[in-house]
Design a protein around this motif. Structure first.
Motif, PDB file in Angstrom:
ATOM      1  N   GLU A 192       0.858  -1.178   0.000  1.00  0.00           N
ATOM      2  CA  GLU A 192       0.000   0.000   0.000  1.00  0.00           C
ATOM      3  C   GLU A 192       0.903   1.240   0.000  1.00  0.00           C
ATOM      4  O   GLU A 192       1.772   1.402   0.853  1.00  0.00           O
ATOM      5  N   LEU A 193       0.643   2.120  -0.954  1.00  0.00           N
ATOM      6  CA  LEU A 193       1.384   3.371  -1.029  1.00  0.00           C
ATOM      7  C   LEU A 193       0.453   4.506  -0.609  1.00  0.00           C
ATOM      8  O   LEU A 193      -0.660   4.623  -1.099  1.00  0.00           O
ATOM      9  N   ASP A 194       0.904   5.331   0.306  1.00  0.00           N
ATOM     10  CA  ASP A 194       0.108   6.436   0.814  1.00  0.00           C
ATOM     11  C   ASP A 194       0.807   7.739   0.456  1.00  0.00           C
ATOM     12  O   ASP A 194       1.875   8.032   0.947  1.00  0.00           O
ATOM     13  N   PHE A 195       0.204   8.509  -0.438  1.00  0.00           N
ATOM     14  CA  PHE A 195       0.820   9.749  -0.908  1.00  0.00           C
ATOM     15  C   PHE A 195       0.057  10.976  -0.399  1.00  0.00           C
ATOM     16  O   PHE A 195      -0.129  11.943  -1.095  1.00  0.00           O
ATOM     17  N   ASP A 196      -0.397  10.954   0.820  1.00  0.00           N
ATOM     18  CA  ASP A 196      -1.136  12.097   1.375  1.00  0.00           C
ATOM     19  C   ASP A 196      -0.248  13.238   1.689  1.00  0.00           C
ATOM     20  O   ASP A 196       0.786  13.298   2.081  1.00  0.00           O
TER      21      ASP A 196
END
Length: 84
Positions: free
Chosen positions: A80-84
């Motif tokens: 899972e990649l989180d780019f927030d």
């Protein structure tokens, strides 16, 4: 700082040049204008100087073939990649 000294001057001022080398000065003796000899401090038995310490530190680094690596076998879909 490096100090260049003619051989004739080095003979006349050897004690002073030794004191300067002991204080950390780089003293190079020249003959006919060409660098010939560098005065260096001899490390007392049992003491480790900076050069020896660097060599020993370098030797303590493990060789790449002695290292064990484990490959991350996580499927790309499960990351899972989180780019927030």
């Amino acid at each position: 700082m490096t100090k260049l000294v003619k051989l004739q001057d080095a003979k006349a001022n050897l004690s002073q040049l030794i004191r300067e080398a002991e204080a950390g000065e780089t003293v190079i003796v020249t003959r006919h204008g060409k660098p010939t000899v560098r005065l260096v401090v001899v490390e007392p038995e049992g003491e480790v100087g900076p050069v020896r310490m660097g060599i020993e530190t370098f030797r303590s680094i493990p060789k790449i073939e002695d290292l064990e690596f484990e490959r991350d076998r996580t499927p790309w879909g499960d990351i899972e990649l989180d780019f927030d």
